[in-house]
Design a protein around this motif. Structure first.
Motif, PDB file in Angstrom:
ATOM      1  N   ARG A  41       0.835  -1.195   0.000  1.00  0.00           N
ATOM      2  CA  ARG A  41       0.000   0.000   0.000  1.00  0.00           C
ATOM      3  C   ARG A  41       0.871   1.248   0.000  1.00  0.00           C
ATOM      4  O   ARG A  41       1.896   1.304   0.696  1.00  0.00           O
ATOM      5  N   PHE A  42       0.456   2.249  -0.762  1.00  0.00           N
ATOM      6  CA  PHE A  42       1.211   3.497  -0.805  1.00  0.00           C
ATOM      7  C   PHE A  42       1.166   4.205   0.540  1.00  0.00           C
ATOM      8  O   PHE A  42       2.152   4.795   0.985  1.00  0.00           O
ATOM      9  N   ASP A  43      -0.009   4.132   1.217  1.00  0.00           N
ATOM     10  CA  ASP A  43      -0.181   4.915   2.436  1.00  0.00           C
ATOM     11  C   ASP A  43       0.450   4.275   3.666  1.00  0.00           C
ATOM     12  O   ASP A  43       1.036   4.951   4.502  1.00  0.00           O
ATOM     13  N   SER A  44       0.350   2.935   3.782  1.00  0.00           N
ATOM     14  CA  SER A  44       0.821   2.292   5.016  1.00  0.00           C
ATOM     15  C   SER A  44       1.946   1.295   4.808  1.00  0.00           C
ATOM     16  O   SER A  44       2.600   0.888   5.767  1.00  0.00           O
ATOM     17  N   SER A  96     -11.379   2.051  -1.966  1.00  0.00           N
ATOM     18  CA  SER A  96     -11.696   3.156  -2.888  1.00  0.00           C
ATOM     19  C   SER A  96     -11.489   4.544  -2.299  1.00  0.00           C
ATOM     20  O   SER A  96     -12.039   5.519  -2.818  1.00  0.00           O
ATOM     21  N   ASP A  97     -10.688   4.655  -1.234  1.00  0.00           N
ATOM     22  CA  ASP A  97     -10.394   5.976  -0.688  1.00  0.00           C
ATOM     23  C   ASP A  97      -9.339   6.722  -1.495  1.00  0.00           C
ATOM     24  O   ASP A  97      -9.119   7.915  -1.295  1.00  0.00           O
ATOM     25  N   GLY A  98      -8.670   5.991  -2.390  1.00  0.00           N
ATOM     26  CA  GLY A  98      -7.650   6.638  -3.210  1.00  0.00           C
ATOM     27  C   GLY A  98      -6.351   6.883  -2.493  1.00  0.00           C
ATOM     28  O   GLY A  98      -5.616   7.819  -2.831  1.00  0.00           O
ATOM     29  N   THR A  99      -6.032   6.042  -1.503  1.00  0.00           N
ATOM     30  CA  THR A  99      -4.799   6.241  -0.738  1.00  0.00           C
ATOM     31  C   THR A  99      -3.811   5.097  -0.861  1.00  0.00           C
ATOM     32  O   THR A  99      -2.619   5.276  -0.607  1.00  0.00           O
ATOM     33  N   ARG A 154      -3.087   5.157 -13.624  1.00  0.00           N
ATOM     34  CA  ARG A 154      -4.269   5.785 -13.035  1.00  0.00           C
ATOM     35  C   ARG A 154      -4.823   4.894 -11.934  1.00  0.00           C
ATOM     36  O   ARG A 154      -4.763   3.670 -12.019  1.00  0.00           O
ATOM     37  N   MET A 155      -5.350   5.514 -10.900  1.00  0.00           N
ATOM     38  CA  MET A 155      -6.051   4.761  -9.867  1.00  0.00           C
ATOM     39  C   MET A 155      -7.438   4.436 -10.406  1.00  0.00           C
ATOM     40  O   MET A 155      -8.234   5.334 -10.699  1.00  0.00           O
ATOM     41  N   ALA A 156      -7.738   3.167 -10.505  1.00  0.00           N
ATOM     42  CA  ALA A 156      -9.035   2.765 -11.052  1.00  0.00           C
ATOM     43  C   ALA A 156     -10.192   3.277 -10.192  1.00  0.00           C
ATOM     44  O   ALA A 156     -11.262   3.593 -10.696  1.00  0.00           O
TER      45      ALA A 156
END
Length: 283
Positions: free
Chosen positions: A210-213, A221-224, A257-259
């Motif tokens: 995951r990019f965020d964690s 689907s939060d886009g994080t 792109r983020m789907a």
């Protein structure tokens, strides 16, 4: 709408008069938080067609220049479906954009009146004609106040059935999986992630951190998390513009792109796309 403002001539999605006659239906709608209860026009084929609501302003003097016909009716309560069969060449509606197959759902006229000899008041009259038979539609039109001058105008609100713009998408999987390309058809305005999942397409990259964690799993689907990214090798212009967050996260991957944050057919545009699923595994 999710697909954004139209960037193309929407008339390319119009149906013919005969097709419109076969598709119009009157549907009883219970009250919801978004809509009052009533009877409304809808297409029979809601999977591939949609109803567009349009407004046109015409001069009142000389009449509308429209020939109406009833395609459903005969009820005592006046309920039915009346559509425009012909736009008369020399009439006021000849060049405004109304086409055969449209159904007039409302009419609005405005006039001015002096108040106490000094102030001017605008008087507005609205009548609804959605899902009325021919006689009831004509009664509603003639109930409008007579024009006060040759400059008076009338606003017609019409509903029109149109084909839903489609996007052909070719999905390619990482070579080591030895999976064949998959072709699917999406409609303009669909969220890419949701559309792919509902069609049974494998999407989130289970091997990606995951990019965020930095952990596993997706963000819902939060886009994080960026685990649902796809590589766009063809048709990037058919996707909605990036938001600031997505742009920052994918700043080093211009073709990704983020789907979950991408809407297909942006601008109500049709076309073809080629996407690489799990693009990290292509590197």
């Amino acid at each position: 709408a999710a697909a954004g403002a139209p960037a193309v001539d929407m008339d390319q999605y119009n149906l013919s008069l005969e097709e419109s006659i076969n598709e119009w239906a009157a549907v009883v709608q219970a009250e919801t938080s978004m809509q009052e209860a009533g009877i409304f026009l809808k297409p029979k084929n809601t999977d591939n067609l949609f109803v567009d609501t349009l407004q046109y302003t015409l001069k009142r003097e000389g009449g509308l220049g429209l020939m109406l016909t009833e395609i459903a009716g005969g009820r005592e309560d006046g309920v039915g479906i009346t559509i425009i069969e012909e736009v008369l060449e020399e009439g006021n509606a000849a060049t405004c954009g109304i086409v055969p197959g449209d159904s007039i759902v409302a009419l609005t006229v405005s006039s001015t009146k002096e108040d106490n000899g000094m102030d001017v008041k605008e008087l507005r009259t609205d009548v609804s004609t959605e899902c009325l038979g021919y006689d009831s539609t004509i009664d509603a039109i003639v109930s409008l106040p007579a024009p006060a001058s040759s400059e008076d105008e009338i606003v017609l609100t019409v509903k029109r059935i149109r084909k839903q713009p489609k996007i052909s998408v070719k999905l390619q999987y990482p070579p080591y999986l030895n999976e064949p390309d998959v072709s699917i058809e999406l409609f303009a305005g669909e969220n890419l992630r949701r559309a792919m999942l509902t069609r049974g397409i494998k999407l989130n990259d289970k091997m990606a951190e995951r990019f965020d964690s930095g952990g596993t799993g997706d963000c819902g689907s939060d886009g994080t998390c960026a685990t649902c990214v796809v590589g766009v090798t063809k048709g990037k212009e058919l996707l909605s513009p990036m938001g600031k967050q997505e742009e920052q996260i994918l700043s080093q991957k211009p073709r990704w792109r983020m789907a979950c944050k991408a809407v297909v057919g942006y601008g109500m545009t049709e076309g073809e796309m080629t996407l690489q699923v799990s693009p990290r595994q292509w590197e």
